[in-house]
Design a protein around this motif. Structure first.
Motif, PDB file in Angstrom:
ATOM      1  N   CYS A   6       0.841  -1.202   0.000  1.00  0.00           N
ATOM      2  CA  CYS A   6       0.000   0.000   0.000  1.00  0.00           C
ATOM      3  C   CYS A   6       0.875   1.251   0.000  1.00  0.00           C
ATOM      4  O   CYS A   6       1.993   1.242   0.515  1.00  0.00           O
ATOM      5  N   GLN A  33      -9.140  -2.484  -5.094  1.00  0.00           N
ATOM      6  CA  GLN A  33      -9.883  -1.214  -5.043  1.00  0.00           C
ATOM      7  C   GLN A  33      -9.382  -0.272  -6.114  1.00  0.00           C
ATOM      8  O   GLN A  33      -8.404  -0.549  -6.791  1.00  0.00           O
ATOM      9  N   GLY A  70     -13.728  -5.215  -5.332  1.00  0.00           N
ATOM     10  CA  GLY A  70     -13.700  -3.839  -4.853  1.00  0.00           C
ATOM     11  C   GLY A  70     -13.265  -2.829  -5.883  1.00  0.00           C
ATOM     12  O   GLY A  70     -13.333  -1.617  -5.641  1.00  0.00           O
ATOM     13  N   TYR A 137     -18.508   4.662  -7.537  1.00  0.00           N
ATOM     14  CA  TYR A 137     -18.545   4.238  -6.130  1.00  0.00           C
ATOM     15  C   TYR A 137     -19.789   4.783  -5.431  1.00  0.00           C
ATOM     16  O   TYR A 137     -20.354   4.122  -4.550  1.00  0.00           O
ATOM     17  N   ASP A 228      -7.384   7.842   1.017  1.00  0.00           N
ATOM     18  CA  ASP A 228      -8.397   6.945   1.567  1.00  0.00           C
ATOM     19  C   ASP A 228      -9.619   7.746   2.018  1.00  0.00           C
ATOM     20  O   ASP A 228      -9.488   8.804   2.645  1.00  0.00           O
ATOM     21  N   SER A 240     -12.655   5.242  -2.326  1.00  0.00           N
ATOM     22  CA  SER A 240     -12.487   3.871  -1.840  1.00  0.00           C
ATOM     23  C   SER A 240     -11.499   3.857  -0.684  1.00  0.00           C
ATOM     24  O   SER A 240     -10.878   4.869  -0.365  1.00  0.00           O
ATOM     25  N   ASN A 241     -11.357   2.690  -0.060  1.00  0.00           N
ATOM     26  CA  ASN A 241     -10.382   2.509   1.016  1.00  0.00           C
ATOM     27  C   ASN A 241      -9.064   2.046   0.411  1.00  0.00           C
ATOM     28  O   ASN A 241      -8.914   0.892   0.011  1.00  0.00           O
ATOM     29  N   THR A 242      -8.120   2.976   0.358  1.00  0.00           N
ATOM     30  CA  THR A 242      -6.818   2.707  -0.247  1.00  0.00           C
ATOM     31  C   THR A 242      -5.839   2.090   0.748  1.00  0.00           C
ATOM     32  O   THR A 242      -4.717   1.741   0.359  1.00  0.00           O
ATOM     33  N   THR A 243      -6.245   1.991   2.000  1.00  0.00           N
ATOM     34  CA  THR A 243      -5.385   1.421   3.032  1.00  0.00           C
ATOM     35  C   THR A 243      -5.500  -0.109   3.030  1.00  0.00           C
ATOM     36  O   THR A 243      -6.290  -0.695   2.291  1.00  0.00           O
ATOM     37  N   GLY A 246      -8.680  -2.320   2.735  1.00  0.00           N
ATOM     38  CA  GLY A 246      -9.383  -2.387   1.470  1.00  0.00           C
ATOM     39  C   GLY A 246      -9.014  -3.603   0.647  1.00  0.00           C
ATOM     40  O   GLY A 246      -9.802  -4.049  -0.206  1.00  0.00           O
ATOM     41  N   THR A 249     -11.571  -6.415   1.991  1.00  0.00           N
ATOM     42  CA  THR A 249     -12.952  -6.216   1.555  1.00  0.00           C
ATOM     43  C   THR A 249     -13.060  -6.200   0.034  1.00  0.00           C
ATOM     44  O   THR A 249     -14.104  -6.550  -0.521  1.00  0.00           O
ATOM     45  N   GLY A 250     -11.991  -5.830  -0.636  1.00  0.00           N
ATOM     46  CA  GLY A 250     -12.023  -5.741  -2.088  1.00  0.00           C
ATOM     47  C   GLY A 250     -11.666  -7.017  -2.804  1.00  0.00           C
ATOM     48  O   GLY A 250     -11.693  -7.065  -4.043  1.00  0.00           O
TER      49      GLY A 250
END
Length: 422
Positions: A6, A33, A70, A137, A228, A240-243, A246, A249-250
């Motif tokens: 990341c 993501q 994701g 999104y 994020d 989106s959740n870039t951390t 993610g 979940t993605g």
């Protein structure tokens, strides 16, 4: 060992290079993501590749690449990317590239909605790439988006588009933008959907089977931690959740399937688009731009540049659970006589060691610096820690100390061989 990679800044940290380097020991490389607003540049076999949706593992002949649920996927853009790769001699077969049937699809009207929103914001615009990522999104969150599984069935796609376009066209009319019919949308994307059809599958059982069989999975993050939607410089963020979270979940893999998180940062700081950047420095920006460096891989826009900001990195290390740091473009600082490291922010006379949530505080944040001597030597030929100049090692050690994470990888040039293992 399954690994998440990341970015720890605002994207453009050199993740593609680190992913490409670590792919040698991986069986699967997955994206979880983002969309084609991301751009990863990889130099391999003396060729330059710019990837947007396709994972970097595609450049290796024996790896499986997965675009997870994701990701928001522009089918036309993805087909263009595949064509470019094939023209460069890269095989992109259905066996090498799998696409989740749960991935949401970026459609032509999403790009128009993106442009309309930016125009409406005026001076407060986010600085998006206008590729329709945010609106896609938003449709996903509002439960009115279309997924690849929907697009594979013409009747389902027609029915869903007929309902969705009523609202979309109403909004576009307010900005005097062109409206869409169902046939217009389908005519534009149908060839791409048909081309991608052999690649589309339920990727979740595939990833779980690989995990249970002990294969190595590498998760390629897109963009950076401070884009994020929860932890970034809101509202100047992506959707989106870039951390690290993610990636789970993605993709559909649980957190306990991950053993390592590699956080990537540059040896200095850059940003593209609007939003706060306390260490931004015009002289540093001019320096890199004059060297032909720091232009966005996706947009071509010149990046805003500044000194290393460890306030950002300290927080990003925490929220990602970083186990290993990868510091890239160390060689970019080779000609700097004196270096600065931001160790805290001054906000209204108070010292802050973590980034604020309050928007007004971001506007008032002033960097508190430590100065260190540069090394004024060419680091690009170093192939080990011991070959680096002493001042370069001192700079890296101070970075590691300030963010409380060990440095494992150092990038000192664009090539695969220009990666030092610590």
């Amino acid at each position: 060992m399954n690994t998440i990679i990341c970015g720890l800044q605002w994207g453009d940290e050199g993740k593609g290079k680190i992913v490409d380097y670590l792919t040698e020991t991986a069986d699967i490389v997955a994206r979880g993501q983002g969309g084609n607003n991301a751009g990863h540049t990889v130099i391999a076999n003396n060729k330059k590749y710019i990837l947007h949706l396709v994972p970097s593992g595609i450049l290796w002949g024996d790896k499986t690449c997965v675009i997870g649920n994701g990701v928001v996927m522009d089918p036309v853009g993805l087909c263009k990317e595949i064509t470019t790769l094939e023209e460069q001699g890269i095989v992109v077969s259905p066996e090498k590239l799998l696409i989740s049937d749960r991935a949401h699809v970026v459609l032509p009207y999403h790009r128009e909605l993106d442009a309309a929103r930016e125009a409406a914001l005026g001076n407060n615009k986010i600085g998006t790439t206008k590729r329709g990522i945010g609106p896609t999104y938003a449709d996903k969150a509002n439960r009115c988006g279309l997924r690849l599984a929907d697009m594979l069935c013409e009747k389902t796609a027609r029915d869903l588009l007929a309902v969705r376009l009523e609202n979309v066209n109403e909004r576009l009319k307010k900005f005097d933008l062109p409206t869409f019919t169902v046939d217009q949308v389908l005519d534009e994307v149908r060839p791409a959907i048909e081309r991608l059809r052999p690649h589309v599958t339920n990727t979740i059982p595939t990833l779980h089977k690989a995990w249970k069989e002990g294969k190595t999975i590498l998760f390629e993050g897109a963009q950076g931690s401070f884009l994020d939607v929860d932890f970034g410089t809101y509202p100047f963020v992506t959707s989106s959740n870039t951390t690290a979270g993610g990636a789970c979940t993605g993709s559909g893999l649980p957190p306990h399937a991950i053993q390592r998180v590699v956080g990537v940062c540059k040896a200095y700081t850059t940003r593209v688009g609007s939003g706060p950047m306390p260490t931004e420095n015009q002289e540093i920006s001019d320096y890199f731009h004059n060297k032909g460096m720091e232009f966005g891989a996706t947009t071509g826009r010149p990046r805003r540049c500044g000194w290393l900001d460890t306030v950002l990195l300290r927080f990003a290390v925490m929220v990602n659970g970083v186990t290993d740091l990868a510091v890239t473009i160390l060689d970019g600082l080779d000609e700097r006589e004196t270096l600065k490291i931001c160790v805290a922010y001054d906000i209204d006379g108070e010292r802050h060691e973590f980034p604020p949530a309050n928007r007004d505080q971001w506007d008032k944040a002033t960097a508190i610096y430590e100065e260190m001597p540069g090394w004024l030597e060419d680091t690009s030929k170093a192939r080990s820690w011991d070959e680096l100049p002493e001042n370069a090692k001192a700079y890296l050690n101070r970075l590691s100390e300030l963010v409380d994470a060990p440095i494992k990888y150092i990038g000192n040039g664009p090539g695969r061989e220009q990666t030092i293992i610590v």
